[in-house]
Design a protein around this motif. Structure first.
Motif, short mmCIF file in Angstrom:
data_model
loop_
_atom_site.label_atom_id
_atom_site.label_comp_id
_atom_site.label_asym_id
_atom_site.label_seq_id
_atom_site.Cartn_x
_atom_site.Cartn_y
_atom_site.Cartn_z
N ARG A 30 -2.65 8.50 -4.34
CA ARG A 30 -3.65 7.54 -3.87
C ARG A 30 -4.85 8.26 -3.29
NH1 ARG A 30 -0.87 2.74 -3.90
NH2 ARG A 30 -2.59 1.57 -2.95
N THR A 41 -7.80 2.22 0.16
CA THR A 41 -6.81 2.98 -0.60
C THR A 41 -6.77 2.50 -2.03
OG1 THR A 41 -4.45 3.54 -0.81
CG2 THR A 41 -4.97 1.46 0.29
N ARG A 46 0.81 -1.22 0.00
CA ARG A 46 0.00 0.00 0.00
C ARG A 46 0.84 1.27 0.00
NH1 ARG A 46 -5.54 -0.88 3.48
NH2 ARG A 46 -5.98 -3.01 2.81
N ALA A 104 -4.93 3.40 -5.85
CA ALA A 104 -4.03 4.21 -6.67
C ALA A 104 -4.86 4.95 -7.72
CB ALA A 104 -2.99 3.32 -7.34
#
Length: 419
Positions: free
Chosen positions: A195, A290, A183, A292
């Motif tokens: 992100r 999260t 992450r 991208a």
């Protein structure tokens, strides 16, 4: 198209060290290395940890729920045979709502693998068995080079190549760079990829227990106000625990000795499996969503947690990463068969179009489920209990949920179709 006598072409055609550079040696990186090598690509995989540490044989409490489609992928890349004897089929899933110590709501969802034709919905496999199987399979492949105890400190893109520099000073050049480094992906950060996400104020407490009574291959998901408790069947009368609690409560649990922790777990766990005892270690993982903002960059792609991280409420984290692996391996293989540059923007965009929307949809679905169930609002409790009863009472809808849990819905890559 460049002419062959173009002076720039000499640079483009210079020899490279490898076709694919993969940063990150956890699970998704090795899976992609094996899939790509099987398709004939030369692969270099870079991992910060020593091989001996990755291959630790002792059970540490960590396990994964592999959907049926993920099992097919592992079969396709030659890994499943090494873990099948240690895999526990998930034959049923029971989802209930309630409060610890007060029992479950009478409303529930019950999914049985007998309602689909393909077999068990999934398999529970311990982390130690998966890692060893991946490492052994990579060591046996002449197309895979493993660089352990190495970290990437810089990366750069050229007209037809990408290069990385390691902390040791070594440089590696390839056609495409893959970020499988978690992450907090350094690969994504160095490429300028931002992100989007948020925390849940929850922490997952992960461990395993041994119990007196057999689990019958049944996975349980018990929704409580602070977060869900998953009880997932392992071999030998053991179960994996994923207990989502508030950050503050999880910190208290982490500070407890094993006896006190078990006393805290029992009211939530219940007595349906008899007496329980801890086996292996305990781990705490802060929970959040999260994504991208892009899964691709110049001659670069992201997979697994480097591309997306979601709540473990549906147990789809590793499965989503393995679907990235299968999709990217197929896109790269098809591109090479067409004579395309495997890292051209058009090729990489195919991977992004295939995976980013599906992943974002899954991440937001888990986010919604967590917000809907992780509370004690009486109105929401009534609505969700009625909803579970409706799903459970409609065979067609129930089967669609079963197929979703087995990873059989959507646009499946060939490796996940068993091809």
């Amino acid at each position: 198209m460049h002419r062959m006598d173009n002076p720039a072409r000499a640079v483009i055609l210079r020899p490279m060290d490898t076709d694919i550079i993969i940063v990150g040696g956890g699970l998704n990186g090795p899976a992609l290395a094996l899939a790509a090598a099987q398709a004939g690509f030369a692969v270099t995989i870079i991992d910060s940890l020593p091989v001996d540490q990755r291959k630790q044989p002792d059970f540490d409490g960590r396990s994964y729920a592999l959907a049926l489609s993920s099992k097919r992928l592992l079969q396709g890349i030659g890994v499943w045979g090494a873990v099948s004897d240690h895999a526990q089929p998930m034959l049923e899933i029971k989802v209930t709502d309630g409060i610890a110590g007060k029992g479950a709501s009478p409303w529930m969802m019950h999914f049985d693998h007998a309602e689909i034709e393909e077999g068990p919905m999934g398999f529970m496999v311990e982390d130690r068995h998966l890692r060893r199987a991946f490492l052994d399979a990579m060591a046996a492949s002449p197309l895979i080079t493993q660089l352990s105890e190495e970290t990437v400190v810089s990366q750069s893109v050229e007209p037809a190549a990408v290069s990385v520099t390691l902390a040791s000073g070594k440089g590696i050049t390839g056609s495409i760079l893959i970020g499988s480094d978690g992450r907090r992906s350094g690969t994504a950060e160095r490429a300028g990829i931002k992100r989007t996400g948020w925390g849940y104020g929850q922490t997952a407490v992960v461990c395993a227990v041994t119990h007196d009574k057999p689990h019958g291959g049944i996975a349980h998901q018990f929704f409580m106000p602070a977060g869900p408790l998953a009880i997932l069947p392992l071999t030998e009368n053991r179960s994996s625990i994923v207990w989502s609690e508030t950050d503050a409560r999880a910190a208290e649990l982490a500070a407890m000795n094993d006896a006190d922790f078990l006393d805290a777990l029992r009211p939530a766990f219940g007595s349906f499996l008899g007496q329980i005892s801890l086996t292996g270690a305990r781990f705490n993982y802060p929970l959040g969503l999260t994504l991208a903002n892009s899964f691709i960059g110049d001659r670069m792609a992201l997979i697994g947690d480097a591309a997306h991280g979601m709540h473990p409420i549906a147990g789809q984290g590793l499965n989503a990463g393995l679907r990235d692996v299968a999709a990217l391996a197929e896109v790269l293989s098809d591109a090479r068969a067409r004579g395309e540059d495997i890292a051209s923007p058009l090729v990489l965009q195919r991977y992004q179009q295939w995976r980013r929307f599906d992943t974002a949809t899954l991440a937001l679905a888990t986010d919604t489920f967590n917000r809907l169930f992780s509370n004690d609002n009486p109105v929401l409790r009534s609505l969700r209990d009625i909803g579970m009863g409706v799903v459970n009472g409609l065979p067609g809808l129930r089967r669609s949920f079963i197929r979703e849990a087995a990873g059989l819905s959507g646009d499946l890559p060939k490796l996940m179709q068993g091809s």
